[in-house]
Design a protein around this motif. Structure first.
Motif, PDB file in Angstrom:
ATOM      1  N   LYS A 151       7.057  -1.299 -33.344  1.00  0.00           N
ATOM      2  CA  LYS A 151       8.437  -0.825 -33.423  1.00  0.00           C
ATOM      3  C   LYS A 151       8.566   0.310 -34.447  1.00  0.00           C
ATOM      4  O   LYS A 151       9.171   1.349 -34.167  1.00  0.00           O
ATOM      5  CB  LYS A 151       9.362  -1.992 -33.786  1.00  0.00           C
ATOM      6  CG  LYS A 151      10.845  -1.667 -33.789  1.00  0.00           C
ATOM      7  CD  LYS A 151      11.650  -2.940 -34.014  1.00  0.00           C
ATOM      8  CE  LYS A 151      13.155  -2.694 -33.884  1.00  0.00           C
ATOM      9  NZ  LYS A 151      13.691  -1.846 -34.944  1.00  0.00           N
ATOM     10  N   GLU A 167       9.292   4.169 -33.075  1.00  0.00           N
ATOM     11  CA  GLU A 167      10.595   4.738 -33.426  1.00  0.00           C
ATOM     12  C   GLU A 167      10.426   5.978 -34.303  1.00  0.00           C
ATOM     13  O   GLU A 167      11.264   6.883 -34.259  1.00  0.00           O
ATOM     14  CB  GLU A 167      11.479   3.684 -34.079  1.00  0.00           C
ATOM     15  CG  GLU A 167      11.866   2.589 -33.080  1.00  0.00           C
ATOM     16  CD  GLU A 167      13.040   1.732 -33.512  1.00  0.00           C
ATOM     17  OE1 GLU A 167      13.334   1.679 -34.717  1.00  0.00           O
ATOM     18  OE2 GLU A 167      13.650   1.113 -32.615  1.00  0.00           O
ATOM     19  N   TYR A 180      10.461   0.828 -25.077  1.00  0.00           N
ATOM     20  CA  TYR A 180      10.849   1.928 -25.950  1.00  0.00           C
ATOM     21  C   TYR A 180      10.966   3.195 -25.110  1.00  0.00           C
ATOM     22  O   TYR A 180      10.092   3.476 -24.290  1.00  0.00           O
ATOM     23  CB  TYR A 180       9.799   2.145 -27.035  1.00  0.00           C
ATOM     24  CG  TYR A 180       9.502   0.917 -27.861  1.00  0.00           C
ATOM     25  CD1 TYR A 180      10.047   0.749 -29.129  1.00  0.00           C
ATOM     26  CD2 TYR A 180       8.662  -0.099 -27.382  1.00  0.00           C
ATOM     27  CE1 TYR A 180       9.774  -0.371 -29.899  1.00  0.00           C
ATOM     28  CE2 TYR A 180       8.391  -1.229 -28.135  1.00  0.00           C
ATOM     29  CZ  TYR A 180       8.948  -1.365 -29.392  1.00  0.00           C
ATOM     30  OH  TYR A 180       8.684  -2.485 -30.138  1.00  0.00           O
ATOM     31  N   GLN A 232      13.647   1.610 -29.405  1.00  0.00           N
ATOM     32  CA  GLN A 232      13.565   0.306 -28.742  1.00  0.00           C
ATOM     33  C   GLN A 232      14.925  -0.030 -28.122  1.00  0.00           C
ATOM     34  O   GLN A 232      15.953   0.078 -28.771  1.00  0.00           O
ATOM     35  CB  GLN A 232      13.178  -0.781 -29.744  1.00  0.00           C
ATOM     36  CG  GLN A 232      12.971  -2.148 -29.103  1.00  0.00           C
ATOM     37  CD  GLN A 232      12.733  -3.245 -30.132  1.00  0.00           C
ATOM     38  OE1 GLN A 232      13.445  -3.314 -31.137  1.00  0.00           O
ATOM     39  NE2 GLN A 232      11.751  -4.098 -29.892  1.00  0.00           N
TER      40      GLN A 232
END
Length: 373
Positions: free
Chosen positions: A219, A223, A235, A229
Motif C-alpha cells: 500500500k 500509493e 490500486y 488503493q
C-alpha cells in the motif's frame, strides 16, 4: 450498471495455488466450448451490458480462430450495449500480435496480465509456466499493439519469498506503464496442489506479521508511485478503477456465463456446473440447467451489501443503503458500528461508513460481526 463475465477454463498448466475451474490438456474442447458459451449468451441478447470481463483459466490460451469466434459472437450479441470497459485476462507466453489485434478489433480496451512475480524462482515455486523475461516480452507486445489500460496481478506472502524479493518485484513493476495493479495475499485453498504440499509439510506459511508487513508495504509503495488503493487488493491511477469489479463490490447485477460461472441477476443467484464436459453436453443437447439457483432474502442482500461495501476504501454510503433497503444502516448494525468506531477501526464521514487503515488490516475479523445469526 450491469456486467457480463465470461469464463474460459483452458490452461496450458494449472498453477499450484489455483482453485478456479480450470483445465489442462482439453484443448480439443475449445471449439465446442466457445459454441456453448455463445449459446448461453443468447439468453441475454436483449440485456444492455456496461462491462465485459473474460477471465479464466487463461482466455489468451484460446487458439486464434476460437478467440475470434468468441469475440465476434459476443460483439454481435451485444450490439445494442454501450460497453464502457471490455477486459480480457492474459498470461505471458500465450500472447502474440495476431491475438492482440483480434482483441483490439472487437473492442477489447483493457488487459489484465498475470505477472505474479518478477522472480523466476518464485514463479516456478507457484507453478507458473512463464518466466519474467516472457512477461517483459508480452508487455512490450501489448504496448506496440496500442493497449493503454493495463493491469498486472501480483501475489505476495509466497512461502519461498522474502520481503526483500517481494520489494524487488514492486521496484521492477514501477518501471512499466500501468493503469492498475492488483496485489493479492496468497491464500492456501483446499483442493489445490499448494494445499496438498502444505499438508505434507513441504513448506510453511509465512508468519502473519510478515504477511501484514508485505501488505502494508504494498500500500505504501504503490500509493507513493501514483496508485490509489480503492479496494483491499486493488490500486488504480486516476480514472482507472476496474468498472467490472466495482459492479460486484457495489452489489449491482452481473451475469456469468461458462463453466462454473456465477450470476446475481434480478435478485437471484445462480451458477453453472463446474464440469466442462457436462457444460458442453448441455448445450449440445439444448438442455442447459443451472447447477444451483437461490433467491436472496432481504437479510441476504443486506449482509452481502455490507460485506462487499466494506471491502472498498470508500465504504458504504448511508443514504444509498437506506434507499436500497428501506431501513437505516444504524438501526441494524448500531452495536457493531459503535464498537469499531470506538476502536478506531471504522470511521463515519461524509455520510459514509468505512474501514480505517487499521481496520482494513483486520477486515476479515471485523466482517464476521456483520453476519446475521
Amino acid at each position: 450498471m450491469i456486467g457480463l463475465y465470461v469464463h474460459i477454463p483452458f490452461c496450458s498448466k494449472k498453477c499450484y495455488y489455483c482453485d478456479f475451474a480450470s483445465y489442462e490438456k482439453v484443448e480439443y474442447l475449445m471449439d465446442e466450448y466457445v459454441d456453448a458459451v455463445l449459446s448461453e449468451l443468447d439468453k441475454y441478447k436483449q440485456e444492455k451490458f456496461d462491462t465485459v470481463f473474460i477471465g479464466g483459466g487463461t482466455p489468451s490460451y484460446l487458439e486464434e480462430k476460437n478467440l475470434e469466434k468468441l469475440l465476434r459472437g459476443i460483439s454481435s450479441r451485444l450490439k445494442d450495449s454501450n460497453i464502457l470497459e471490455f477486459t480480457i485476462e492474459c498470461n505471458p507466453g500465450t500472447i502474440n500480435y495476431e491475438k492482440l489485434n483480434i482483441m483490439k478489433s472487437y473492442g477489447v480496451n483493457r488487459l489484465s496480465i498475470g505477472m505474479q512475480s518478477a522472480n523466476d524462482d518464485t514463479l516456478k515455486f507457484i507453478g507458473r509456466v512463464h518466466s519474467f523475461d516472457e512477461f517483459d516480452k508480452a508487455f512490450n507486445c501489448v504496448h506496440r499493439v496500442g493497449f493503454e489500460n493495463i493491469n498486472v496481478d501480483l501475489i505476495f506472502a509466497i512461502p519461498c519469498e522474502t520481503i526483500e524479493n517481494y520489494k524487488n518485484t514492486l521496484d521492477i513493476v514501477k518501471s512499466y506503464d500501468l493503469a492498475h495493479i492488483s496485489a493479492y495475499n496468497l491464500i492456501l485453498e483446499k483442493n489445490t496442489e499448494f494445499y496438498r504440499k502444505y499438508k505434507e509439510n513441504k513448506f510453511k506459511e509465512l508468519d502473519e506479521d510478515i504477511q501484514l508487513n508485505m501488505y502494508k508495504y504494498t500500500k505504501f509503495f504503490l500509493e507513493n508511485i501514483g496508485f490509489k488503493q480503492y479496494e483491499i487488493s486493488n490500486y488504480a491511477k486516476n480514472g482507472k478503477k476496474c468498472l467490472h469489479n466495482l459492479i460486484y463490490w457495489n452489489f449491482d447485477d452481473y451475469v456469468g456465463i461458462g463453466v462454473s460461472a456465477h450470476s446475481f441477476y434480478k435478485g437471484i443467484r445462480f451458477e453453472n456446473t463446474r464440469n466442462i464436459y457436462e457444460y458442453v453436453k448441455m448445450f449440445k443437447d439444448n438442455n442447459h440447467v443451472y447447477f444451483k439457483m437461490y433467491k436472496n432474502s432481504l437479510e441476504d442482500n443486506i449482509e452481502e451489501y455490507v460485506m462487499l461495501g466494506l471491502r472498498k476504501n470508500e465504504g458504504i454510503n448511508i443514504i444509498e443503503f437506506e434507499k436500497r433497503f428501506g431501513i437505516n444502516l444504524f438501526k441494524i448494525f448500531e452495536n457493531q458500528i459503535k464498537k469499531y468506531t470506538e476502536n478506531r477501526l471504522l470511521k463515519i464521514e461524509d455520510r459514509r461508513v468505512f474501514l480505517t487503515s487499521e481496520g482494513i488490516v483486520l477486515m476479515n475479523y471485523i466482517l464476521k460481526d456483520f453476519i446475521f445469526e
